[in-house]
Design a protein around this motif. Structure first.
Motif, PDB file in Angstrom:
ATOM      1  N   PRO B 376      39.539  40.718  30.292  1.00  0.00           N
ATOM      2  CA  PRO B 376      38.095  40.541  30.487  1.00  0.00           C
ATOM      3  C   PRO B 376      37.671  39.260  31.213  1.00  0.00           C
ATOM      4  O   PRO B 376      36.665  39.265  31.909  1.00  0.00           O
ATOM      5  CB  PRO B 376      37.533  40.517  29.058  1.00  0.00           C
ATOM      6  CG  PRO B 376      38.592  41.077  28.204  1.00  0.00           C
ATOM      7  CD  PRO B 376      39.897  40.869  28.874  1.00  0.00           C
ATOM      8  N   LEU B 377      38.424  38.169  31.032  1.00  0.00           N
ATOM      9  CA  LEU B 377      37.947  36.928  31.644  1.00  0.00           C
ATOM     10  C   LEU B 377      38.253  36.861  33.138  1.00  0.00           C
ATOM     11  O   LEU B 377      37.691  36.059  33.860  1.00  0.00           O
ATOM     12  CB  LEU B 377      38.541  35.711  30.929  1.00  0.00           C
ATOM     13  CG  LEU B 377      38.000  35.493  29.513  1.00  0.00           C
ATOM     14  CD1 LEU B 377      38.641  34.278  28.873  1.00  0.00           C
ATOM     15  CD2 LEU B 377      36.491  35.350  29.503  1.00  0.00           C
ATOM     16  N   THR B 378      39.194  37.729  33.596  1.00  0.00           N
ATOM     17  CA  THR B 378      39.500  37.721  35.023  1.00  0.00           C
ATOM     18  C   THR B 378      39.043  39.005  35.710  1.00  0.00           C
ATOM     19  O   THR B 378      38.975  39.062  36.935  1.00  0.00           O
ATOM     20  CB  THR B 378      41.013  37.554  35.267  1.00  0.00           C
ATOM     21  OG1 THR B 378      41.695  38.540  34.494  1.00  0.00           O
ATOM     22  CG2 THR B 378      41.499  36.198  34.847  1.00  0.00           C
ATOM     23  N   SER B 379      38.733  40.032  34.914  1.00  0.00           N
ATOM     24  CA  SER B 379      38.446  41.333  35.515  1.00  0.00           C
ATOM     25  C   SER B 379      37.267  41.333  36.493  1.00  0.00           C
ATOM     26  O   SER B 379      37.328  42.041  37.494  1.00  0.00           O
ATOM     27  CB  SER B 379      38.258  42.388  34.431  1.00  0.00           C
ATOM     28  OG  SER B 379      37.162  42.088  33.630  1.00  0.00           O
ATOM     29  N   PRO B 380      36.202  40.570  36.249  1.00  0.00           N
ATOM     30  CA  PRO B 380      35.092  40.650  37.207  1.00  0.00           C
ATOM     31  C   PRO B 380      35.548  40.344  38.627  1.00  0.00           C
ATOM     32  O   PRO B 380      35.047  40.938  39.577  1.00  0.00           O
ATOM     33  CB  PRO B 380      34.105  39.590  36.713  1.00  0.00           C
ATOM     34  CG  PRO B 380      34.379  39.444  35.270  1.00  0.00           C
ATOM     35  CD  PRO B 380      35.858  39.669  35.125  1.00  0.00           C
ATOM     36  N   ILE B 381      36.488  39.432  38.779  1.00  0.00           N
ATOM     37  CA  ILE B 381      36.916  39.062  40.117  1.00  0.00           C
ATOM     38  C   ILE B 381      38.029  39.990  40.621  1.00  0.00           C
ATOM     39  O   ILE B 381      37.952  40.556  41.704  1.00  0.00           O
ATOM     40  CB  ILE B 381      37.377  37.582  40.137  1.00  0.00           C
ATOM     41  CG1 ILE B 381      36.160  36.695  39.837  1.00  0.00           C
ATOM     42  CG2 ILE B 381      38.007  37.211  41.455  1.00  0.00           C
ATOM     43  CD1 ILE B 381      36.500  35.270  39.513  1.00  0.00           C
ATOM     44  N   VAL B 382      39.055  40.188  39.786  1.00  0.00           N
ATOM     45  CA  VAL B 382      40.215  40.957  40.242  1.00  0.00           C
ATOM     46  C   VAL B 382      39.873  42.434  40.456  1.00  0.00           C
ATOM     47  O   VAL B 382      40.288  43.036  41.446  1.00  0.00           O
ATOM     48  CB  VAL B 382      41.390  40.782  39.259  1.00  0.00           C
ATOM     49  CG1 VAL B 382      42.578  41.600  39.711  1.00  0.00           C
ATOM     50  CG2 VAL B 382      41.781  39.324  39.151  1.00  0.00           C
TER      51      VAL B 382
END
Lengths: 316, 446
Positions: B376-382
């Motif tokens: 969740p903490l990286t998903s918005p970008i990746v």
């Protein structure tokens, strides 16, 4: 219904620290209620519970007979000890914003603010930024915002800090006027002379517990210790002391020669009254003055807190 | 609800009227456009001023190799000895002198070739000279082997791999990278927004704490309302700023570049490649077919899904991070104390960007890309970098997209709850520099 606010057995924990321990209070409608206690006694926690900033772990608070809820927010005005304003916001806008948060309409707030600003003679500050004001000026604005929505309950935490004596008097008069109009005031302070002047009821908190509460006059009566202050024309204090010894307790006796005059501060033995003392003195000397010593709120505060400390040390 | 609106309005106005905010909003596009203009201007000036290289060629081989081009101009020196040539080149202020002495054969000659200049010559200059001389040597050697010039030219093969998918559609190279770059741009936007405006939220919380107005306000509204209003108000101000930036930058760009007479294609094609390579590229690009393939590939990007996902990831990602920022602001008394808490916040963002650029570009559906687009903490970008490759059978599987959004939502609820607790306790704590242990304790307060 004569009690505006009733707190029942409030307990509040911060982690392992017990900030309020079974505190119960009754605040009569129309009173000025002094909330006293040394630093860290739990005053601020109690006030925050009344303001619903925090919630008690145990116990409950009744406001006008109903358990405290969000609707009561608009009936309470709170001037915290740690108070400030947005520095870069204009005074008028800020006052409008804060009073609207208390539930006033924009229009109402504006009219009332103009009235108060006129009254305090600070209308020309309206468009100024807060950072241009002195501390005392900002305090005035904060006071206005606290009382503007005409709440039933006003809570002032150290209201006079930051005011010069003249402005402190103006604020004091306004608080008394608000009381006369029907508001109830909770007044938390260390300044005992203002407690003496303004409060009719007090509660004393110490180490998270309430150790004393009630009508100030009744408490004073209960705490007077049969002590008298006397001025006499008499040349031999030591002789007089022995002669009076039968009447006096050993505590709180002082004899002081002051020019021609002898000043006495004596405590009578239980069961004896001013009549016996006067009779004894009249035989021996010429009386200059005679008065009963009523303990000040300050004396009671110190005495009570010290007693409590001794008790706790005794236990420990 | 009314109170929330009031708070949002105040936070928005406080931000938008702030002098440094106004200055930033007005100046940034000017600065960026100005910088690009200066760079372009300097490059042109630089290349306008051609470097003159004198050539003292005593050999019979290099006669027609040194033709004045856009970057270098050549000057033939005839019948001078080396020392005189050096002196005159130095006194004329030319860039350098290339000395090609005579010798028994071309190998012998090339070993004796020297370039003289005032100070060490630039890589571009030596590179260009080397390629020209090298080309000539190769030609000469081939000729010695009996391969004629004509045959050499026939030999030249500009082979380019043509690729196709199994289903028979023609595909083009680089299109994956292009797609990931489009997604990457969205992801980068989210990261920048979080870092800039998250910090604004944090500073605004600290300001309320240090100015001691906080207790007055939370005696009127719930701390959560204040936090939410602050986050929303600040992000609206941020969006306003972004929109102003985009409009004014593009407007300014058009004005400045038309004034300076810079053509857009000039910006794009200005490279230091040797002319031959440029030609091939231009030929290839000119071929209509390939352009069309790129276009169809771009149309195949699920723009609608991408856009909707961008909104979802943007809103959730921003709310998660800015509530963490708000909690940090509440926990400390001044900005210098925030350092210890900032690293764990910035790290996942940085990680997302790096993972995105190094792994997703290469392999948008590999295990690392999948993992980070679910976390969740990286998903918005990746995830946004993966999405342009399509959704469904040959793109991001639907279950991954849905799981990723679902996890993000759960995290959103969890983090906001957590942040709100820290916030509520923190705003009333003064004079303490909190540790993580202390923060954990705060979570248990009622």
């Amino acid at each position: 219904m004569t009690d505006l606010l009733v707190a029942e057995n409030l307990c509040k924990w911060y982690g392992d620290y017990l900030a309020l321990d079974q505190v119960s209070l009754t605040i009569p409608k129309g009173s000025i209620f002094g909330l006293l206690g040394p630093n860290g006694a739990g005053k601020t926690t109690l006030i925050r519970i009344i303001n619903q900033i925090t919630h008690p772990d145990e116990g409950r608070v009744l406001f006008n007979g109903t358990p405290l809820n969000r609707n009561h927010i608009k009936n309470i005005g709170y001037l915290p000890e740690e108070r400030g304003l947005y520095k870069s916001m204009k005074v008028g806008e800020q006052a409008l914003y804060l009073s609207q948060l208390k539930g006033l309409s924009h229009q109402d707030a504006k009219v009332r603010l103009q009235y108060w600003f006129d009254k305090f003679g600070i209308s020309e500050w309206w468009g100024k930024k807060v950072q241009e004001l002195s501390k005392g000026m900002a305090q005035k604005v904060q006071f206005i915002v606290t009382v503007l929505h005409e709440p039933e309950l006003l809570i002032f935490d150290e209201p006079f800090s930051g005011f010069d004596p003249i402005n402190a008097n103006i604020i004091k008069d306004e608080i008394l006027k608000l009381r006369d109009k029907g508001a109830t005031v909770i007044f938390s302070t260390h300044r005992m002379e203002s407690v003496e002047e303004m409060c009719d009821h007090i509660a004393l908190l110490h180490n998270s517990k309430k150790i004393l509460d009630g009508k100030l006059s009744a408490i004073k009566q209960a705490y007077k210790s049969n002590t008298y202050e006397i001025g006499l024309k008499h040349q031999q204090p030591e002789g007089l002391k022995t002669e009076l010894a039968g009447l006096l307790t050993s505590e709180a006796v002082s004899f002081q020669v002051f020019e021609e005059e002898l000043k006495l501060r004596v405590a009578l033995k239980n069961g004896l009254g001013s009549r016996e003392l006067l009779a004894a003195l009249n035989e021996r000397a010429e009386l200059v003055y005679f008065k009963e010593v009523i303990p000040s709120a300050n004396d009671i505060f110190i005495q009570k807190v010290n007693e409590q400390r001794k008790e706790e040390h005794g236990q420990a | 609800m009314d109170k929330l609106k009031l708070i949002i309005k105040r936070e928005y106005l406080a931000k938008v009227r702030n002098k440094s905010f106004i200055v930033m909003t007005v100046l940034s596009p000017l600065l960026i456009v100005g910088m690009i203009a200066v760079v372009v201007f300097l490059t042109r000036m630089n290349s306008d001023q051609k470097r003159v290289i004198a050539i003292l060629d005593e050999s019979p081989y290099f006669g027609n190799q040194f033709i004045t081009g856009p970057e270098l101009s050549f000057l033939d020196l005839v019948d001078l000895d080396l020392e005189t040539a050096k002196d005159s080149v130095a006194s004329m202020g030319y860039y350098g002198l290339l000395h090609i002495p005579d010798g028994k054969d071309i190998t012998d000659i090339t070993e004796k070739i020297r370039f003289y200049s005032k100070s060490s010559p630039s890589m571009t200059v030596t590179g260009m000279l080397e390629s020209r001389i090298g080309k000539r040597i190769r030609e000469e050697k081939l000729e010695a082997l009996g391969v004629s010039q004509q045959k050499v030219q026939e030999l030249a093969s500009n082979f380019e791999m043509r690729t196709a998918t199994f289903s028979g559609e023609r595909s083009v190279k680089g299109v994956n990278e292009l797609k990931a770059a489009i997604g990457g741009a969205f992801g980068y936007l989210i990261m920048m927004f979080i870092i800039i405006y998250g910090a604004f939220v944090m500073r605004s919380v600290i300001e309320e704490k240090t100015s001691r107005i906080i207790e007055v306000i939370i005696s009127s509204v719930k701390p959560f309302q204040l936090m939410l209003g602050k986050i929303i108000g600040t992000s609206l101000a941020g969006i306003t700023q972004f929109v102003i930036w985009i409009f004014s930058a593009s407007l300014l760009g058009v004005v400045v570049f038309s004034l300076m007479g810079i053509q857009w294609n000039e910006l794009n094609s200005r490279t230091n490649l040797p002319p031959e390579t440029m030609d091939t590229i231009n030929q290839a690009a000119a071929s209509n077919e390939i352009v069309q393939i790129y276009m169809t590939e771009l149309f195949k990007i699920p723009w609608f899904t991408l856009f909707i996902s961008f909104i979802i990831y943007f809103v959730l990602g921003y709310l998660i991070y800015s509530s963490i920022y708000a909690a940090i602001g509440a926990a400390v008394d001044n900005e210098t104390d925030t350092q210890q808490f900032m690293l764990p916040v910035i790290m996942p963002l940085m990680l997302a960007i790096y993972v995105g650029f190094f792994s997703v570009f290469d392999n948008p559906h590999g295990p690392i890309a999948v993992g980070f687009s679910l976390f969740p903490l990286t998903s918005p970008i990746v995830m946004l970098m993966r999405l342009p490759a399509g959704v469904g059978a040959d793109g991001v599987p639907w279950w991954q997209l849905i799981t990723s959004i679902f996890l993000l939502m759960l995290t959103f609820i969890g983090i906001v709850w957590f942040a709100a607790k820290i916030y509520r306790v923190g705003i009333l704590m003064y004079g303490k520099k909190p540790t993580y242990k202390e923060l954990y304790k705060w979570l248990k307060y009622n």
